[in-house]
Design an enzyme around this catalytic site. Structure first.
Site, short mmCIF file in Angstrom:
data_model
loop_
_atom_site.label_atom_id
_atom_site.label_comp_id
_atom_site.label_asym_id
_atom_site.label_seq_id
_atom_site.Cartn_x
_atom_site.Cartn_y
_atom_site.Cartn_z
N LEU A 195 0.70 -1.24 0.07
CA LEU A 195 0.09 0.06 0.01
C LEU A 195 0.84 1.37 -0.08
CD1 LEU A 195 -2.90 -0.97 2.54
CD2 LEU A 195 -2.59 -1.40 -0.01
N GLY A 236 2.94 -5.19 8.05
CA GLY A 236 2.13 -3.83 8.12
C GLY A 236 1.11 -3.62 7.30
N ASP A 237 1.63 -3.38 6.09
CA ASP A 237 0.79 -2.89 4.75
C ASP A 237 1.04 -3.73 3.50
OD1 ASP A 237 3.32 -1.68 4.21
OD2 ASP A 237 2.70 0.13 3.66
N GLU A 238 1.68 -4.96 3.62
CA GLU A 238 2.18 -5.90 2.51
C GLU A 238 1.05 -6.87 2.52
OE1 GLU A 238 6.45 -6.55 2.08
OE2 GLU A 238 6.93 -5.24 3.86
#
Length: 335
Positions: A195, A236-238
């Site tokens: 993201l 985390g944002d993967e």
């Protein structure tokens, strides 16, 4: 080498390593010694640890160039635990690098039999350890009283493979699925999704907004995948999506473009709009028995190609991407 005595570093940074200008480990924290598969003193840091992000870090000079940026590492031997790290130069050619387990801390506690004494007193992981110990005790008591309740056991197993925030699969479930596909020789494709600008949402609007964005992105991925596909949150944002028996570039291109477009739509939170995008790297199995680690690596390479191309886009892996491995990584990694 350091303005702090060794004993102070051991107490406040039990997973640190002090590196000489040649890249050898002069000293290391007690927890780092505990998890390392081989003795650390005098060993070359990059022979013990694989720095896989940023790419092409294979010398002390390249390692020093990563100063201040988040590093992604794993042990080369033993249990290949994923680690996070940050390096600070000592101004004399050497450096101090401090490591942590990140969201893999629970697995690390189990794999290495760690206790609260293996963490800095101020480390939030210590509080997690108490929660894990409490959960373990509760589960033991539950199993002893409910050995014949198979439904409860199935539910517990399902939770172990689920990311609690998004409801997607977690890294453990992804590894199981990839191992099954690779052993079966089943063709499949991998999407590695990151993201873009998620950190700005967390920093400016708070973690509650960030959590809302993650849940929204996860919902989109779940809606765009089929029953037999696996969508997993791996960081985390993967995210990683495994498309079972799907290798059509046309269909994968359409899926990637559609997900990017949907993820770019504003997410409402407390009368404000959170705006992010997504970059996607795609790898397709080419052999009858593909290697899971290699597939993940090639998808990651393609992801960084998408990042370098300007974000909010996708790229299929191609061998010529390996020729650009010495290209500096993006600033503010995975911003």
């Amino acid at each position: 080498m350091s303005c702090f005595p060794d004993r102070m570093l051991h107490q406040i940074c039990p997973m640190h390593a002090v590196l000489t200008p040649t890249g050898h480990i002069r000293q290391a924290g007690p927890t780092l010694h505990k998890i390392a598969p081989t003795p650390l003193a005098g060993a070359r840091f990059l022979e013990i640890f694989d720095v896989y992000r940023p790419r092409a870090v294979d010398s002390m000079a390249q390692l020093l160039q990563t100063e201040g940026r988040k590093l992604h590492l794993r042990l080369r031997g033993g249990i290949r635990t994923p680690l996070k790290g940050i390096l600070v130069s000592d101004g004399q050619g050497g450096a101090v690098i401090n490591l942590s387990f990140g969201i893999a801390v629970v697995d690390a506690v189990r794999d290495y039999a760690l206790t609260s004494t293996d963490f800095a007193p101020t480390d939030l992981a210590v509080e997690m350890l108490y929660l894990v110990e409490a959960k373990s005790a509760a589960m033991d008591a539950s199993r002893s009283l409910n050995t014949r309740l198979q439904g409860a056991m199935v539910a517990a197993e399902e939770r172990a493979y689920t990311d609690t925030l998004t409801g997607l699969r977690n890294r453990r479930a992804l590894d199981v699925a990839l191992d099954r596909l690779c052993r079966a020789g089943q063709p499949f494709a991998l999407m590695h999704i990151d993201l873009d600008f998620f950190k700005q949402v967390n920093d400016t609007m708070g973690h509650a907004a960030g959590d809302q964005v993650l849940r929204t992105a996860a919902r989109i991925m779940a809606e765009e995948t089929r029953k037999d596909d696996i969508a997993a949150r791996v960081g985390g944002d993967e995210f990683v999506i495994v498309f079972d028996a799907l290798t059509s570039r046309t269909r994968l291109r359409d899926l990637a473009a559609r997900m990017i477009a949907r993820i770019e739509e504003p997410v409402a939170h407390d009368d404000r709009s959170c705006r992010i995008s997504a970059s996607i790297g795609i790898a397709i199995s080419e052999s009858e028995q593909p290697d899971a680690a290699q597939m993940l690596e090639t998808a990651d390479i393609a992801l960084y190609a998408a990042k370098r191309a300007g974000r909010a886009r996708f790229r299929f892996f191609s061998p010529d991407m390996l020729e650009t491995s010495d290209t500096p990584a993006l600033p503010a990694a995975r911003a």
